[in-house]
Structures are given as C-alpha cells and as structure tokens.
Design an enzyme around this catalytic site. Structure first.
Site, PDB file in Angstrom:
ATOM      1  N   ASP A   1      -1.643  73.480  78.744  1.00 34.25           N
ATOM      2  CA  ASP A   1      -2.101  71.949  78.601  1.00 34.25           C
ATOM      3  C   ASP A   1      -1.260  71.431  77.580  1.00 34.25           C
ATOM      4  O   ASP A   1      -0.529  72.264  76.830  1.00 34.25           O
ATOM      5  CB  ASP A   1      -3.482  72.038  78.293  1.00 34.25           C
ATOM      6  CG  ASP A   1      -4.000  70.657  78.401  1.00 34.25           C
ATOM      7  OD1 ASP A   1      -3.402  69.787  78.842  1.00 34.25           O
ATOM      8  OD2 ASP A   1      -5.190  70.400  77.733  1.00 34.25           O
TER       9      ASP A   1
ATOM     10  N   ARG B   1     -14.435  58.346  81.696  1.00 34.83           N
ATOM     11  CA  ARG B   1     -13.472  59.106  80.664  1.00 34.83           C
ATOM     12  C   ARG B   1     -13.544  58.453  79.452  1.00 34.83           C
ATOM     13  O   ARG B   1     -13.208  57.472  79.299  1.00 34.83           O
ATOM     14  CB  ARG B   1     -11.934  59.009  81.427  1.00 34.83           C
ATOM     15  CG  ARG B   1     -10.988  59.449  80.562  1.00 34.83           C
ATOM     16  CD  ARG B   1      -9.407  59.924  81.016  1.00 34.83           C
ATOM     17  NE  ARG B   1      -9.586  60.833  81.992  1.00 34.83           N
ATOM     18  CZ  ARG B   1      -8.531  61.528  82.341  1.00 34.83           C
ATOM     19  NH1 ARG B   1      -7.175  61.257  81.857  1.00 34.83           N
ATOM     20  NH2 ARG B   1      -8.457  62.673  83.007  1.00 34.83           N
TER      21      ARG B   1
ATOM     22  N   CYS C   1      -2.210  71.705  83.969  1.00 34.82           N
ATOM     23  CA  CYS C   1      -3.253  70.600  84.320  1.00 34.82           C
ATOM     24  C   CYS C   1      -2.616  69.278  84.641  1.00 34.82           C
ATOM     25  O   CYS C   1      -3.033  68.341  85.171  1.00 34.82           O
ATOM     26  CB  CYS C   1      -4.329  70.512  83.606  1.00 34.82           C
ATOM     27  SG  CYS C   1      -3.936  69.886  81.775  1.00 34.82           S
TER      28      CYS C   1
ATOM     29  N   ARG D   1      -7.576  68.203  92.898  1.00 36.42           N
ATOM     30  CA  ARG D   1      -8.380  67.503  92.326  1.00 36.42           C
ATOM     31  C   ARG D   1      -9.250  66.530  93.300  1.00 36.42           C
ATOM     32  O   ARG D   1     -10.188  66.342  93.281  1.00 36.42           O
ATOM     33  CB  ARG D   1      -7.670  66.577  91.267  1.00 36.42           C
ATOM     34  CG  ARG D   1      -7.144  67.221  90.119  1.00 36.42           C
ATOM     35  CD  ARG D   1      -8.018  67.831  88.972  1.00 36.42           C
ATOM     36  NE  ARG D   1      -9.095  66.736  88.654  1.00 36.42           N
ATOM     37  CZ  ARG D   1      -8.794  66.116  87.562  1.00 36.42           C
ATOM     38  NH1 ARG D   1      -7.603  66.176  86.905  1.00 36.42           N
ATOM     39  NH2 ARG D   1      -9.497  64.935  87.385  1.00 36.42           N
TER      40      ARG D   1
ATOM     41  N   GLN E   1     -11.226  69.116  86.329  1.00 36.07           N
ATOM     42  CA  GLN E   1     -10.024  69.745  86.182  1.00 36.07           C
ATOM     43  C   GLN E   1      -9.970  71.218  86.703  1.00 36.07           C
ATOM     44  O   GLN E   1      -9.429  71.774  87.218  1.00 36.07           O
ATOM     45  CB  GLN E   1      -9.096  69.259  84.885  1.00 36.07           C
ATOM     46  CG  GLN E   1      -7.852  70.370  84.749  1.00 36.07           C
ATOM     47  CD  GLN E   1      -6.858  69.864  85.792  1.00 36.07           C
ATOM     48  OE1 GLN E   1      -6.599  68.512  85.875  1.00 36.07           O
ATOM     49  NE2 GLN E   1      -6.243  70.755  86.428  1.00 36.07           N
TER      50      GLN E   1
ATOM     51  N   HIS F   1     -13.473  69.091  80.492  1.00 31.11           N
ATOM     52  CA  HIS F   1     -12.560  68.326  81.611  1.00 31.11           C
ATOM     53  C   HIS F   1     -13.140  69.327  82.807  1.00 31.11           C
ATOM     54  O   HIS F   1     -12.136  69.901  83.641  1.00 31.11           O
ATOM     55  CB  HIS F   1     -11.206  68.206  81.288  1.00 31.11           C
ATOM     56  CG  HIS F   1     -10.375  67.662  82.318  1.00 31.11           C
ATOM     57  ND1 HIS F   1     -11.076  66.657  83.238  1.00 31.11           N
ATOM     58  CD2 HIS F   1      -9.135  67.214  82.212  1.00 31.11           C
ATOM     59  CE1 HIS F   1     -10.030  66.046  83.796  1.00 31.11           C
ATOM     60  NE2 HIS F   1      -8.823  66.136  83.301  1.00 31.11           N
TER      61      HIS F   1
HETATM   62  N1  NVA Z   1      -6.071  67.921  77.004  1.00 32.28           N
HETATM   63  C1  NVA Z   1      -5.530  66.863  77.635  1.00 32.28           C
HETATM   64  C2  NVA Z   1      -5.846  66.733  78.854  1.00 32.28           C
HETATM   65  C3  NVA Z   1      -5.165  65.682  79.672  1.00 32.28           C
HETATM   66  C4  NVA Z   1      -5.332  65.705  81.366  1.00 32.28           C
HETATM   67  C5  NVA Z   1      -6.166  65.516  76.894  1.00 32.28           C
HETATM   68  O1  NVA Z   1      -7.099  65.596  76.615  1.00 32.28           O
HETATM   69  O2  NVA Z   1      -5.122  64.524  76.713  1.00 32.28           O
HETATM   70  N1   CP Z   2      -4.900  66.240  84.554  1.00 32.75           N
HETATM   71  C1   CP Z   2      -5.646  64.940  84.407  1.00 32.75           C
HETATM   72  O1   CP Z   2      -6.633  64.865  84.292  1.00 32.75           O
HETATM   73  O2   CP Z   2      -4.608  63.984  84.356  1.00 32.75           O
HETATM   74  P1   CP Z   2      -4.733  62.585  84.387  1.00 32.75           P
HETATM   75  O3   CP Z   2      -4.806  62.291  82.980  1.00 32.75           O
HETATM   76  O4   CP Z   2      -3.519  61.750  84.724  1.00 32.75           O
HETATM   77  O5   CP Z   2      -6.087  62.034  84.934  1.00 32.75           O
END
Ligand code: NVA
Ligand code: CP
Length: 301
Positions: free
Chosen positions: A217, A101, A257, A285, A131, A128
């Site tokens: 989101d 990540r 999400c 997930r 997700q 992502h």
């Molecule tokens: N678009 C959000 C998704 C979080 C799971 C982010 O990147 O923070």
């Molecule tokens: N939706 C998602 O990826 O959540 P986290 O940021 O908690 O992993």
C-alpha cells in the site's frame, strides 16, 4: 449484516456469501433481471480523496437501480461542526444507506448507532474493509481456496489496509506475514483481536521466502502527509522490486490497493509486470460492493 463497519465484525460465512454474490454479479454484469436498489438513494459522505471507492460505489448503486448523492465534507454542515449523530438522524429520513470515508472509525460507528440506515465504511484511519474483501475475492479467482496460502504485507503495517488484512486473513485461513520496521508494525491490540496465523517481522527477505502473494500500500496514507519525509526514509527498504521477489514462490502474485507511487513502495517494472492482478483488484471493488449493497438492502426489508 446491518452495516459494514469493519472486517472484524464479518463472519467467514458472510464473507463467503458476499463472494458468491459478487461472482454472480460479475458474470452477469449488465444483465440483471431485477434491480435490488430500485427507488433507493444512497449518500456518499467523503472527507478524504478517492478515485476507486467513489466511482465504483456510484456506478454500482446505479447498476443496481438506485441513485447516489456525493456529499463532500466541504459542502455539508458536518464540515462546519454539525454533529455526526445529528447528521445521521437527518440523513436517515432521506436516504436508504450511506458510504462514509473519513478519519475516525468512531465517526462511522456513531453514524451507524444514531441513524437508522445501513452504513458502509469506505475507509477510515483504522480499516478499509471493502478493499480487503475485493483483494480476497481476487485471490479466490486466482487460487480457488485461500486456506494455507501465504501473503506478505510489506511496508506500512500499521495502516488501515493492513489492519483489515489481519482480520481478512484470519477469517479465510491465510498465513499472513507483515514485513515492516518496528514503528510501522501492527499494534499488539490488533494482533490480539485478529488472533490468526499472523507473523510480524522486520526481515522483509525472510518474510517473502516461498510466499504466494506480496502486497503493498502507499507509504504515506491520507492524513499522514506531515510525516512524509520520515516515512519514506524508514520504509525505503520495504520496496517491492525484482530483487526481493526472487525469494518468493515462482509465479507469486503482487498486489497493490492503489493509488501506487512508482519508485517508492513498488518499482515501475514490477508494477507493470503485475498490472493484471492489480487492476483485477480495482475492478473487483465494483462487484464486491454491489454484493454488499444488495445484502445490506435485503437485511433492511
Ligand atoms: N492506506 C491508504 C489507502 C488508500 C486507498 C490511505 O489511507 O491513504
Ligand atoms: N484503493 C482505494 O480505496 O482507492 P481510492 O482512494 O481511489 O478510493
């Protein structure tokens, strides 16, 4: 499938295979006869916060017989400037796979090409995929076939989750509407690459008309915190609330999400009314990622 770096690279056939396996794993949770990751150690390299991705991968790897090591960028030398390629070459000597990540999509691509182990994108600024695979799987549980279903993605249409939705919708035959102000609409190159039945509009109410699903989101993605005030202002009319849902199909699903910010992208009452679907997405997930882990481990044998 050697890696899962983007949803763009997955064929509809592989998506179907992931869903079939996830369905089986979900039905047989805790009763697996064999442990496909037995003896394996997977690394979780996280440069951003996470609740769902981290925990569902750690639990999933353990349930498949493997172990995992959580590697935050603050603790490994990559956080002090060791190159992604060198890190990939070193970790390939120890680990059986990694979930990453991070910010730049290029970093996961570079890790995959410099290393020799499977790489899973656990969220980048661009995509992502885990997700959106879980989201699409959740919709197959609710609807059966996804072909011709209408989904509206509301809010930050230029974010990682929406980008993955562009490809996910195209590959499953979903009609996708992105309702967002001009500066938060998907980039032209993304739309061209997805080449699906995708409509982009600023008119949220028109987009929602007769839709099967409304998805949102967070408005301030990780890494965008300095833009917070401007984002909340520009996106304020794209909130999912009871008023906007009147235009949707009766019984339309609302998806998120997570993490959710009540009173911003979604009202508290709409969130609670649709919590079953939203937490199904979160649960899925785990099942989807276990299926991905198994297919990647198999491809290496
Ligand atoms: N678009 C959000 C998704 C979080 C799971 C982010 O990147 O923070
Ligand atoms: N939706 C998602 O990826 O959540 P986290 O940021 O908690 O992993």
């Amino acid at each position: 499938m050697k890696h899962l770096l983007t949803l763009e690279q997955l064929s509809p056939g592989t998506i179907g295979e992931i869903f079939e396996l996830a369905k089986e794993l979900k039905a047989r949770r805790g009763a697996l006869a064999d442990l496909p990751l037995k003896g394996q150690t997977w690394g979780l390299i996280f440069n951003k916060a996470s609740t769902r991705t981290r925990v569902s991968f750690e639990v999933g790897i353990r349930e498949l017989g493997g172990t995992s090591i959580y590697l935050s960028s603050a603790d490994i030398q990559m956080g002090r400037g060791e190159t992604v390629a060198d890190t990939a070459r070193v970790l390939s000597r120890y680990l059986h796979g990694v979930v990453i990540r991070t910010f730049a999509q290029n970093d996961v691509e570079e890790f995959a090409s410099a290393g020799t182990i499977p790489v899973i994108n656990g969220l980048t600024d661009d995509e992502h995929p885990c997700q959106v695979l879980a989201d699409l799987f959740t919709l197959t549980e609710k609807f059966g076939s996804l072909k011709g279903r209408k989904v509206v993605f509301a809010g930050d249409g230029a974010c990682n989750v929406c980008n993955s939705w562009l490809f996910g919708a195209t590959k499953t035959g979903i009609e996708l509407w992105v309702a967002a102000p001009k500066q938060f609409q998907p980039g032209k190159d993304w739309l061209k690459r997805a080449a699906g039945n995708i409509h982009v509009t600023e008119d949220f109410a028109a987009a929602v008309r007769d839709t099967d699903v409304v998805y949102t989101d967070v408005w301030v993605s990780m890494g965008k915190e300095t833009e917070s005030t401007a984002r909340l202002k520009s996106l304020s009319s794209y909130q999912i609330n009871n008023q906007i849902l009147k235009a949707a199909k009766p019984g339309a699903l609302v998806m998120h999400c997570l993490p959710a910010y009540r009173g911003k992208e979604i009202t508290g009452d709409v969130f609670e009314a649709h919590q079953q679907t939203i937490f199904d997405q979160a649960e899925n997930r785990l099942h989807i990622q276990k299926a991905i882990l198994i297919l990647l481990a198999k491809a290496r044998q």
